[in-house]
Scaffold this motif. Sequence first.
Motif, short mmCIF file in Angstrom:
data_model
loop_
_atom_site.label_atom_id
_atom_site.label_comp_id
_atom_site.label_asym_id
_atom_site.label_seq_id
_atom_site.Cartn_x
_atom_site.Cartn_y
_atom_site.Cartn_z
N ARG A 96 0.82 -1.21 0.00
CA ARG A 96 0.00 0.00 0.00
C ARG A 96 0.85 1.27 0.00
N ASP A 97 1.90 1.31 0.83
CA ASP A 97 2.74 2.51 0.87
C ASP A 97 3.94 2.43 -0.08
N ARG A 98 3.98 1.38 -0.89
CA ARG A 98 5.00 1.18 -1.93
C ARG A 98 6.41 1.02 -1.37
N SER A 99 6.52 0.79 -0.07
CA SER A 99 7.85 0.50 0.47
C SER A 99 8.34 -0.87 0.02
N LEU A 100 7.43 -1.67 -0.55
CA LEU A 100 7.80 -2.98 -1.08
C LEU A 100 8.94 -2.87 -2.09
N LEU A 101 8.89 -1.81 -2.92
CA LEU A 101 9.92 -1.63 -3.94
C LEU A 101 11.29 -1.40 -3.31
N PHE A 102 11.31 -0.64 -2.21
CA PHE A 102 12.58 -0.40 -1.52
C PHE A 102 13.11 -1.67 -0.88
N TRP A 103 12.24 -2.40 -0.14
CA TRP A 103 12.70 -3.59 0.56
C TRP A 103 13.14 -4.67 -0.40
N LYS A 104 12.51 -4.74 -1.58
CA LYS A 104 12.92 -5.74 -2.56
C LYS A 104 14.28 -5.41 -3.18
N SER A 105 14.70 -4.14 -3.09
CA SER A 105 16.00 -3.77 -3.62
C SER A 105 17.14 -4.21 -2.71
N LEU A 106 16.82 -4.61 -1.49
CA LEU A 106 17.84 -5.05 -0.54
C LEU A 106 18.12 -6.54 -0.73
N PRO A 107 19.30 -7.00 -0.34
CA PRO A 107 19.65 -8.43 -0.51
C PRO A 107 19.03 -9.32 0.56
N VAL A 108 17.73 -9.23 0.69
CA VAL A 108 16.98 -10.07 1.63
C VAL A 108 15.89 -10.77 0.85
N SER A 109 15.85 -12.08 0.91
CA SER A 109 14.91 -12.85 0.10
C SER A 109 13.48 -12.68 0.61
N ASP A 110 12.53 -13.01 -0.26
CA ASP A 110 11.12 -12.99 0.14
C ASP A 110 10.87 -13.99 1.25
N ARG A 111 11.54 -15.14 1.20
CA ARG A 111 11.37 -16.14 2.25
C ARG A 111 11.82 -15.60 3.59
N MET A 112 12.97 -14.95 3.63
CA MET A 112 13.48 -14.40 4.88
C MET A 112 12.57 -13.29 5.39
N THR A 113 12.05 -12.48 4.49
CA THR A 113 11.16 -11.39 4.89
C THR A 113 9.89 -11.92 5.54
N VAL A 114 9.26 -12.91 4.89
CA VAL A 114 8.02 -13.47 5.43
C VAL A 114 8.28 -14.19 6.75
N LEU A 115 9.38 -14.93 6.83
CA LEU A 115 9.68 -15.64 8.08
C LEU A 115 9.96 -14.65 9.22
N SER A 116 10.61 -13.53 8.91
CA SER A 116 10.85 -12.54 9.96
C SER A 116 9.55 -11.92 10.44
N LYS A 117 8.60 -11.75 9.52
CA LYS A 117 7.30 -11.23 9.92
C LYS A 117 6.52 -12.26 10.74
N ALA A 118 6.67 -13.54 10.40
CA ALA A 118 6.01 -14.59 11.18
C ALA A 118 6.63 -14.70 12.57
N ALA A 119 7.91 -14.37 12.69
CA ALA A 119 8.58 -14.47 13.99
C ALA A 119 8.06 -13.45 14.99
N VAL A 120 7.48 -12.35 14.49
CA VAL A 120 6.99 -11.32 15.41
C VAL A 120 5.84 -11.85 16.27
N PRO A 121 4.74 -12.37 15.71
CA PRO A 121 3.66 -12.87 16.57
C PRO A 121 4.00 -14.19 17.27
N LEU A 122 4.87 -15.00 16.66
CA LEU A 122 5.12 -16.34 17.21
C LEU A 122 6.28 -16.38 18.20
N VAL A 123 7.20 -15.43 18.13
CA VAL A 123 8.36 -15.44 19.02
C VAL A 123 8.47 -14.15 19.82
N VAL A 124 8.45 -13.02 19.13
CA VAL A 124 8.67 -11.74 19.81
C VAL A 124 7.54 -11.42 20.77
#
Length: 291
Positions: A96-124
């Motif tokens: 929605r805020d188009r920050s997706l384009l910026f984060w995709k430019s970084l050397p972080v895979s989609d898998r790592m991004t989604v897993l880090s987001k899953a770690a917030v409710p499940l671990v953090v």
Amino acid sequence: MSALPWTRVLYWSVRRELWEHRAVLMAPAVIGAVALVGALLSTFRLPAALRSLEAGSAKDGDMLMASYSFMALAVLLTGLLVAAFYSLGALQGERRDRSLLFWKSLPVSDRMTVLSKAAVPLVVTPVVTFAVIFAAQLLMLVWSTAVTVANGISPAVLWKHADLTTMWVVLPYGLIVNALWQAPVFAWFLLVSAWARRTPILWALAPFAIPAILEGLAFRTSHIGGFIGERLLGGFAQAFSVDGKAEAAIDNIGQVAPLRVLAQPDLWLGFLFAAVFLAAAIWLRRRREPN
């Protein structure tokens, strides 16, 4: 230059999520502080309650522990609500805020991004929840001890009936069990967040709420509703009640039974669905464009 270990990438990805979504940390802390203030103000009744306990009143002992339990419940529910709203907006918000384009430019895979987001409710969230509850209850105990001594009452009376040792052991166990039990729920929320262009909360709830309503109207049964309730709230029963039956709360460490929980097929079936949902969320993020 050698690539960073995946654990370090995951760590900094989670740090980035917390930097962007500070409510994950702040909301439980604020609710804990509010509950703490209320509990501290209520200690004006503590001397009378302790004298009743010395006289053999069990009712006042239950009321004494109620303030600590209410504190824990308030922070726990706040953490779960924040985790749910975070999961529903985590992937939809970056499109929605188009920050997706910026984060995709970084050397972080989609898998790592989604897993880090899953770690917030499940671990953090469980870690933050326990830290806030532990700190608040410890402050309550210290303040109550000071009030007790100031009124000429032995603090042993307070410590006997405000025995937090069991709670501080059972609580982290319960938070872990609850997170494992709700893993498919948060994974589903992330999947919907990766797919929905608008109002992800509606898309997340509608596929379950509509059949449950139709079942109730057509057949006067509630099998679907019972299944939803079991997956959403069943973790509390598994974590904090004897034998997971929600009939009697765990009141001593000997009633904790992790092997019984891990042996349940429903738990492992939930892991399977969580893995499928997360894999689908990774696939969608790889192909989705900004809204």
